[in-house]
Scaffold this motif. Structure first.
Motif: not given
Length: 313
Positions: A207-235
């Protein structure tokens, strides 16, 4: 309060919430016990009331204003919901918590044990958030956002205030990032101090890596082992303003490294960390972040709300 917190706001939050939260301990581990070249300091927020750092922000939000008769409402992958339910019980108000279907049984049970009304629906956090906002508009309940409110960021920043007081020699601090309330508050506290705050995210929730790359908060993928606690769609917008200037680096880790970090915390310290709680340590184990020579490293173990058998079995 400014749109994002400064040290004065974080100090005020610490004073406000002190009667209700725990000052969590540090654990210093030898690098040799972990297969790492240097010793590390763990900040054990998994020992916080309700099992994660989240009560800090929840209490600060709720104690900063008069609470309506309708009580409070929140959306959560689980930990924030448990924290809001815990805080509501402590303050004598009703709470309604919306969680997505991916929220595990241990987190659902904890929310209900604190007396909140639990509503389950939607595939991921964002759907729960939208449902909670609609419900708040109906009832007039106070919304306690998981990460994108100034009072919440200031409350989470108290983790860094404690960590700096108890381990003043740290040069770098590793923090797991979801919606960004924790790292946003911590980076705000450490701003200008010379301490490098490093964001660690699962590869499935960049989520943050995508926002930093794009220069603003944008939707990012949500999935994987920690999605229940770290799975916000965007920062959150508030944390992004802090992270853009004060987060030294953002790295991604695979699920295998997160699982390895969970196992290592159990084997080395008998700590049961949920996947999100072990994510920051995973960056050291898999080499996603390599400490520079002479670094003194602190790692946030931010949550422990999982079935112990999933780690210790």
């Amino acid at each position: 309060m400014s749109s994002h917190p400064d040290q004065a706001a974080i100090r005020a939050a610490a004073h406000r919430i002190a009667p209700y939260i725990r000052r969590t301990p540090l654990l210093r581990l030898a690098g040799g016990d972990l297969g790492l070249p240097q010793d590390i300091v763990l900040k054990l927020e998994l020992l916080q009331a309700s099992g994660s750092f989240k009560p800090r922000g929840a209490f600060n939000r709720m104690l900063s204003r008069e609470l309506p008769q309708a009580g409070v409402i929140a959306a959560s992958g689980g930990n924030h919901g448990a924290a809001v339910a815990y805080a509501a019980r402590a303050l004598g108000v009703r709470a309604e918590i919306f969680v997505p279907e991916i929220t595990g049984p241990a987190k659902r049970a904890r929310i209900e044990a604190y007396g909140a009304r639990l509503v389950v629906g939607g595939e991921a956090y964002d759907a729960a958030r939208q449902a909670s906002e609609a419900r708040a508009a109906e009832t007039g309940a106070l919304q306690v956002h998981a990460y994108d409110q100034p009072e919440v960021l200031a409350g989470q920043g108290t983790v860094a205030m404690e960590l700096q007081a108890d381990a003043p020699g740290l040069t770098h601090v590793l923090v797991a990032t979801g919606g960004g309330g924790l790292i946003g508050g911590m980076a705000a506290w450490y701003a200008g101090s010379g301490v490098g705050v490093v964001s660690v995210e699962p590869e499935g929730c960049p989520t943050l890596a995508t926002a930093l790359r794009e220069g603003r908060p944008v939707p990012a993928p949500v999935g994987g082992l920690a999605a229940d606690s770290l799975g916000a769609r965007q920062v959150g917008a508030l944390m992004f303003a802090v992270a853009r200037d004060h987060v030294a680096k953002a790295v991604l880790v695979p699920d295998a490294a997160i699982r390895a970090a969970q196992r290592l915390l159990w084997e080395a310290a008998r700590l049961v960390a949920e996947p999100g709680g072990a994510t920051a340590l995973a960056a050291l184990l898999c080499g996603a972040w390599v400490p520079p020579a002479g670094a003194q490293v602190g790692v946030l173990v931010c949550g422990g709300n999982c079935d112990p058998g999933s780690v210790a079995g």
